[in-house]
Design a protein around this motif. Structure first.
Motif, mmCIF file in Angstrom:
data_model
loop_
_atom_site.group_PDB
_atom_site.id
_atom_site.type_symbol
_atom_site.label_atom_id
_atom_site.label_comp_id
_atom_site.label_asym_id
_atom_site.label_seq_id
_atom_site.Cartn_x
_atom_site.Cartn_y
_atom_site.Cartn_z
ATOM 1 N N SER A 127 0.063 -78.420 45.350
ATOM 2 C CA SER A 127 -1.256 -77.843 45.629
ATOM 3 C C SER A 127 -2.203 -79.036 46.075
ATOM 4 N N SER A 128 -1.521 -80.353 46.371
ATOM 5 C CA SER A 128 -2.312 -81.433 46.752
ATOM 6 C C SER A 128 -3.590 -81.783 45.894
ATOM 7 N N ASN A 129 -3.338 -81.717 44.462
ATOM 8 C CA ASN A 129 -4.427 -81.626 43.538
ATOM 9 C C ASN A 129 -4.404 -83.039 42.975
ATOM 10 N N THR A 130 -5.381 -84.160 43.514
ATOM 11 C CA THR A 130 -5.274 -85.216 43.113
ATOM 12 C C THR A 130 -5.689 -85.391 41.675
ATOM 13 N N PRO A 131 -6.838 -84.792 41.293
ATOM 14 C CA PRO A 131 -7.277 -84.945 39.983
ATOM 15 C C PRO A 131 -6.109 -84.577 38.740
ATOM 16 N N ALA A 132 -5.283 -83.538 39.065
ATOM 17 C CA ALA A 132 -4.376 -82.957 38.213
ATOM 18 C C ALA A 132 -3.325 -84.183 38.078
ATOM 19 N N ILE A 133 -2.913 -84.746 39.210
ATOM 20 C CA ILE A 133 -1.832 -85.825 39.458
ATOM 21 C C ILE A 133 -2.371 -86.899 38.533
ATOM 22 N N VAL A 134 -3.466 -87.237 38.929
ATOM 23 C CA VAL A 134 -4.028 -88.649 38.200
ATOM 24 C C VAL A 134 -4.056 -88.605 36.527
ATOM 25 N N ALA A 135 -4.339 -87.227 36.244
ATOM 26 C CA ALA A 135 -4.423 -87.102 34.859
ATOM 27 C C ALA A 135 -3.122 -87.110 34.224
ATOM 28 N N LEU A 136 -1.962 -86.843 34.979
ATOM 29 C CA LEU A 136 -0.523 -87.189 34.511
ATOM 30 C C LEU A 136 -0.094 -88.453 34.162
ATOM 31 N N TYR A 137 -0.845 -89.549 34.632
ATOM 32 C CA TYR A 137 -0.792 -90.812 34.553
ATOM 33 C C TYR A 137 -1.184 -91.447 33.498
ATOM 34 N N ALA A 138 -0.452 -92.563 32.782
ATOM 35 C CA ALA A 138 -1.062 -93.308 31.682
ATOM 36 C C ALA A 138 -2.446 -93.937 32.349
ATOM 37 N N THR A 139 -3.298 -94.488 31.495
ATOM 38 C CA THR A 139 -4.505 -95.282 31.802
ATOM 39 C C THR A 139 -4.247 -96.506 32.730
ATOM 40 N N ASP A 140 -2.963 -97.211 32.246
ATOM 41 C CA ASP A 140 -2.399 -98.426 33.172
ATOM 42 C C ASP A 140 -1.211 -98.047 34.120
ATOM 43 N N GLY A 141 -1.382 -96.754 34.451
ATOM 44 C CA GLY A 141 -0.165 -96.299 35.161
ATOM 45 C C GLY A 141 -0.113 -97.213 36.458
ATOM 46 N N VAL A 142 1.206 -96.841 36.993
ATOM 47 C CA VAL A 142 1.514 -97.663 38.475
ATOM 48 C C VAL A 142 2.294 -96.747 39.147
ATOM 49 N N GLU B 289 4.540 -79.951 35.879
ATOM 50 C CA GLU B 289 2.993 -80.182 36.056
ATOM 51 C C GLU B 289 2.846 -80.959 37.409
ATOM 52 N N TYR B 290 3.594 -82.017 37.320
ATOM 53 C CA TYR B 290 3.442 -82.864 38.821
ATOM 54 C C TYR B 290 3.905 -82.180 39.871
ATOM 55 N N GLN B 291 5.134 -81.326 39.970
ATOM 56 C CA GLN B 291 5.392 -80.590 40.932
ATOM 57 C C GLN B 291 4.351 -79.944 41.543
ATOM 58 N N ASN B 292 3.650 -79.078 40.661
ATOM 59 C CA ASN B 292 2.899 -78.048 40.881
ATOM 60 C C ASN B 292 1.648 -78.626 41.367
ATOM 61 N N ALA B 293 1.174 -79.755 40.859
ATOM 62 C CA ALA B 293 -0.104 -80.581 41.530
ATOM 63 C C ALA B 293 0.315 -80.994 42.735
ATOM 64 N N VAL C 125 0.752 -87.724 24.066
ATOM 65 C CA VAL C 125 1.086 -87.018 25.134
ATOM 66 C C VAL C 125 1.924 -87.707 26.172
ATOM 67 N N TRP C 126 3.015 -87.239 26.691
ATOM 68 C CA TRP C 126 3.823 -88.000 27.672
ATOM 69 C C TRP C 126 3.152 -88.124 28.930
#
Length: 156
Positions: free
Chosen positions: A46-61, A39-43, A142-143
């Motif tokens: 396509s330079s899809n920032t919202p899709a990438i941000v959704a893959l991070y944990a709430t407190d992601g770094v 999912e990250y590779q595909n996002a 969810v991972w």
């Protein structure tokens, strides 16, 4: 003697059942982590920032080289938006290692190859390679990416 053989066989069957259950659980977790990376590779492609941000944990770094760490989803969003303003990424990720720490966290070590499109240089495409290290964790079942760091590596 016959009773001891039966007991031994019963213990062996029970042990194999628990081992196979753990292996099945590990295989499921690894498949889910692989899906997260895809999912990250595909996002990224396509330079899809919202899709990438959704893959991070709430407190992601996110810890990019040569830049401050982006802590939390708002900072991660800002970081990826700035990245995509400057470059486009067309990378294929290759998994080098998945190390499950427990049922809720794991290490994911990868390398990627592909091209970077330089928006500031008439969209010139150059070969690229990176080494990546992700810490992933389960959030609400969810991972998600907990921590992510990367560095350039020779393109192969």
């Amino acid at each position: 003697m016959k009773l001891n053989i039966v007991r031994y066989a019963l213990v062996l069957v029970i042990a194999m059942t628990f081992t196979n259950g753990a292996l099945a659980s590990d295989n499921k977790a690894e498949a889910e982590i692989q899906a997260l990376l895809l999912e990250y590779q595909n996002a990224l492609k396509s330079s899809n920032t919202p899709a990438i941000v959704a893959l991070y944990a709430t407190d992601g770094v996110q810890m990019p080289p040569g830049a401050p760490s982006a802590v939390g989803k708002t900072a991660i969003e800002t970081s990826y938006n700035a990245t995509f303003d400057a470059i486009g990424l067309d990378l294929v990720f290759h998994i080098d290692e998945i190390d499950l720490f427990n049922k809720k966290s794991a290490l994911l070590r990868t390398h990627s190859t592909g091209t970077v499109t330089l928006h500031t240089d008439n969209d010139k495409q150059v070969p690229a390679g990176f080494k990546e290290l992700f810490i992933v964790k389960k959030e609400k079942g969810v991972w998600r990416f907990s921590h992510y760091s990367f560095s350039e590596a020779p393109a192969s």
